[in-house]
Design a protein around this motif. Structure first.
Motif, short mmCIF file in Angstrom:
data_model
loop_
_atom_site.label_atom_id
_atom_site.label_comp_id
_atom_site.label_asym_id
_atom_site.label_seq_id
_atom_site.Cartn_x
_atom_site.Cartn_y
_atom_site.Cartn_z
N HIS A 11 0.85 -1.19 0.00
CA HIS A 11 0.00 0.00 0.00
C HIS A 11 0.89 1.25 0.00
N ARG A 12 0.29 2.36 -0.27
CA ARG A 12 1.02 3.63 -0.25
C ARG A 12 1.00 4.18 1.16
N ARG A 13 2.17 4.63 1.61
CA ARG A 13 2.29 5.27 2.91
C ARG A 13 3.09 6.55 2.69
N LYS A 14 2.43 7.69 2.83
CA LYS A 14 3.07 8.99 2.64
C LYS A 14 3.86 9.03 1.33
N LEU A 15 3.17 8.70 0.25
CA LEU A 15 3.71 8.73 -1.11
C LEU A 15 4.77 7.66 -1.38
N ARG A 16 4.97 6.75 -0.45
CA ARG A 16 5.92 5.66 -0.67
C ARG A 16 5.18 4.33 -0.61
N LEU A 17 5.66 3.40 -1.39
CA LEU A 17 5.09 2.07 -1.37
C LEU A 17 5.63 1.32 -0.15
N ALA A 18 4.77 0.60 0.53
CA ALA A 18 5.16 -0.17 1.71
C ALA A 18 4.54 -1.56 1.61
N CYS A 19 5.15 -2.49 2.31
CA CYS A 19 4.64 -3.86 2.34
C CYS A 19 4.60 -4.32 3.79
N GLU A 20 3.50 -4.95 4.17
CA GLU A 20 3.35 -5.43 5.54
C GLU A 20 2.63 -6.77 5.56
N ALA A 21 2.91 -7.54 6.59
CA ALA A 21 2.19 -8.80 6.81
C ALA A 21 0.73 -8.47 7.13
N VAL A 22 -0.17 -9.34 6.70
CA VAL A 22 -1.59 -9.20 6.99
C VAL A 22 -2.01 -10.37 7.86
N GLY A 23 -2.43 -10.09 9.07
CA GLY A 23 -2.84 -11.15 9.97
C GLY A 23 -1.67 -11.98 10.46
N HIS A 24 -1.98 -13.18 10.89
CA HIS A 24 -0.99 -14.10 11.42
C HIS A 24 -0.76 -15.23 10.43
N PRO A 25 0.37 -15.93 10.55
CA PRO A 25 0.58 -17.09 9.68
C PRO A 25 -0.54 -18.10 9.87
N ALA A 26 -0.97 -18.69 8.76
CA ALA A 26 -2.03 -19.70 8.79
C ALA A 26 -1.44 -21.07 8.49
N PHE A 27 -1.82 -22.05 9.28
CA PHE A 27 -1.43 -23.42 8.98
C PHE A 27 -2.19 -23.83 7.74
N ALA A 28 -1.47 -24.31 6.72
CA ALA A 28 -2.09 -24.63 5.44
C ALA A 28 -2.02 -26.12 5.12
N GLY A 29 -1.79 -26.94 6.12
CA GLY A 29 -1.87 -28.37 5.93
C GLY A 29 -0.54 -29.08 5.79
N GLU A 30 -0.68 -30.35 5.54
CA GLU A 30 0.48 -31.23 5.38
C GLU A 30 0.96 -31.14 3.93
N VAL A 31 2.27 -31.31 3.73
CA VAL A 31 2.83 -31.35 2.38
C VAL A 31 3.57 -32.66 2.19
N GLU A 32 3.57 -33.09 0.97
CA GLU A 32 4.21 -34.35 0.60
C GLU A 32 5.67 -34.39 1.04
#
Length: 148
Positions: free
Chosen positions: A119-140
């Motif tokens: 998102h833009r923050r004071k005319l600069r692009l920024a990146c942030e985590a959204v929420g908490h890590p989600a368990f997405a299951g077992e992997v092979e």
């Protein structure tokens, strides 16, 4: 009797997976969400080793990552593969860091997704985590890392 692969995961494997998520989120912050190079994080008795897997395509990065994991050696105790991807929550697809983590025992691993947004923050692009890590299951299972 466990009800989920997450219940069976060791504390060390969970710590590795969350360290990988943390590194990926920091990388995204540094590039303002514009680039996350696939990487592997391998854990040995004397510490962790991170290797980036740079290539022209995502598919080639994933192939390089799996090659690096297979070549890590039997003394590698556990490992994680991290890449950029998508995760859907409540029918809404989001950009996400995907972390797959395994013990070096040939058993299936576990997978997490950490959503992020730019998102833009004071005319600069920024990146942030959204929420908490989600368990997405077992992997092979990848199978045990090759003997030295």
């Amino acid at each position: 009797m466990s009800t989920s692969p997450l219940d069976d995961a060791s504390e060390e494997l969970l710590a590795l997976a969350f360290a990988a998520i943390g590194h990926a989120v920091e990388s995204l912050r540094a590039t303002k969400g514009q680039e996350l190079t696939t990487f592997v994080l391998m854990e040995y008795a004397d510490g962790r080793k991170l290797q980036r897997c740079r290539a022209d395509t995502f598919e080639r990065e994933a192939e390089i990552a799996r090659e690096q994991l297979r070549a890590a050696g039997a003394d590698c105790q556990r490992y994680a593969l991290v890449h950029d991807g998508y995760f859907t929550v409540d029918q809404e697809r989001s950009d996400a860091v995907i972390v797959q983590a395994w013990e070096n025992d040939g058993e299936p691993g576990i997978q997490f997704a950490q959503r992020y947004g730019t998102h833009r923050r004071k005319l600069r692009l920024a990146c942030e985590a959204v929420g908490h890590p989600a368990f997405a299951g077992e992997v092979e299972a990848l199978g045990p890392v090759a003997e030295d």
